[in-house]
Enzyme design. Sequence first.
Site, PDB file in Angstrom:
ATOM      1  N   ASP A  77       5.408   1.200  -8.197  1.00 38.29           N
ATOM      2  CA  ASP A  77       6.136   1.578  -6.986  1.00 38.29           C
ATOM      3  C   ASP A  77       6.581   0.365  -6.185  1.00 38.29           C
ATOM      4  OD1 ASP A  77       5.879   4.195  -7.640  1.00 38.29           O
ATOM      5  OD2 ASP A  77       4.431   4.728  -6.082  1.00 38.29           O
ATOM      6  N   ASN A 151       9.842   3.032   2.312  1.00 39.19           N
ATOM      7  CA  ASN A 151       8.522   3.614   2.581  1.00 39.19           C
ATOM      8  C   ASN A 151       8.190   3.623   4.076  1.00 39.19           C
ATOM      9  OD1 ASN A 151       7.515   4.555   0.187  1.00 39.19           O
ATOM     10  ND2 ASN A 151       6.039   2.919  -0.124  1.00 39.19           N
ATOM     11  N   ASP A 181      -5.058  -0.781  16.071  1.00 33.32           N
ATOM     12  CA  ASP A 181      -4.866  -1.969  15.235  1.00 33.32           C
ATOM     13  C   ASP A 181      -3.398  -2.138  14.858  1.00 33.32           C
ATOM     14  OD1 ASP A 181      -7.527  -2.552  15.307  1.00 33.32           O
ATOM     15  OD2 ASP A 181      -7.975  -1.872  13.282  1.00 33.32           O
ATOM     16  N   SER A 195       0.753   5.498   5.241  1.00 33.75           N
ATOM     17  CA  SER A 195       0.598   6.512   6.286  1.00 33.75           C
ATOM     18  C   SER A 195      -0.425   7.576   5.879  1.00 33.75           C
ATOM     19  CB  SER A 195       1.954   7.162   6.591  1.00 33.75           C
ATOM     20  OG  SER A 195       1.817   8.230   7.499  1.00 33.75           O
ATOM     21  N   LEU A 196      -0.376   8.011   4.629  1.00 36.05           N
ATOM     22  CA  LEU A 196      -1.309   9.037   4.145  1.00 36.05           C
ATOM     23  C   LEU A 196      -2.745   8.537   4.211  1.00 36.05           C
ATOM     24  CD1 LEU A 196      -1.654  11.835   2.786  1.00 36.05           C
ATOM     25  CD2 LEU A 196      -1.432  10.676   0.584  1.00 36.05           C
ATOM     26  N   SER A 197      -2.963   7.262   3.864  1.00 34.79           N
ATOM     27  CA  SER A 197      -4.324   6.713   3.880  1.00 34.79           C
ATOM     28  C   SER A 197      -4.861   6.573   5.297  1.00 34.79           C
ATOM     29  CB  SER A 197      -4.352   5.357   3.169  1.00 34.79           C
ATOM     30  OG  SER A 197      -3.687   4.374   3.924  1.00 34.79           O
TER      31      SER A 197
END
Length: 297
Positions: A77, A151, A181, A195-197
């Site tokens: 990716d 992304n 942060d 973002s998902l993490s």
Amino acid sequence: MHKKSIAIYGRAFNASVVPYVEQLFAYLKNKDIHIYIHADFYNSLKVQYDCSSDFLMYHNHEDLPQDIMFLLSLGGDGTMLSAVSQVRDLGIPIAGINFGRLGFLASINKADMIQALDDIFAGNYTLQPRDLIEVSGNDKAIFGNENYALNDITVFRHDTSSMITINATLDGELLNSYWADGIIIATPTGSTAYSLSCGGPIIMPGSGNFVITPISPHNLNVRPLIISANSVLELEIESRTDKYVLSCDSKTEMLDRTTKLRLQRAPFQINLIRLPSDSYFSTLREKLLWGLDVRNY
């Protein structure tokens, strides 16, 4: 009859995938098409194996032929994200053969690449337009002419353990002062990445939205927020140090905290090639292990 042309882009990869690269070039040679290969990638290939010398070369977006059928990205990716800067606003479709790991964007498995390419050359595919985010600064040019992300665009604290404050204004109205942060502004494509993490939602491509996801916010009631992709988001950063870090997909810059940011939808889209067997939800199920009983792993 006009001879078909494609472009190939990639980065250095593990020697274990060299047989797949050899198979790919043998297949393309039999197709009798013009192959434009990125010059830097070709130089790295020559180190890996004794590859052909009869390729046509291109160096960057400026000399990439506009009449090619599609650009083929070889890698994961990250390579696909880098390939976006080769195509930019030309509208050339991009297909990715996954030589990496997860492969949300580079969705063609290397073991299935011949069948996939047969489908593409036969026209048995669809194009999926993907939105990008564009970022600019109030007092300086940022990332030159590559100031867009497929992304996400992310603001990070720099050189301190202290949080930073990010004052966010949406369409001229104060949205929030994020004490965290950092903060992620992701496209639907990027909603399955960083973002998902950080707890952000998955957004379907084409939904017309972006998502703002704070990174380790001090206040736990500050949650990710989905916004319209038609909105204009402005960010002003307060920090104990004079600098902060801005990332734009795989690119990063160190900025003075006096630099205010403006984010909005980029004026062009990227066209991803999607095969009949490659649906968005099947990719989610496969990559995120949906429907599997994790107790068996």
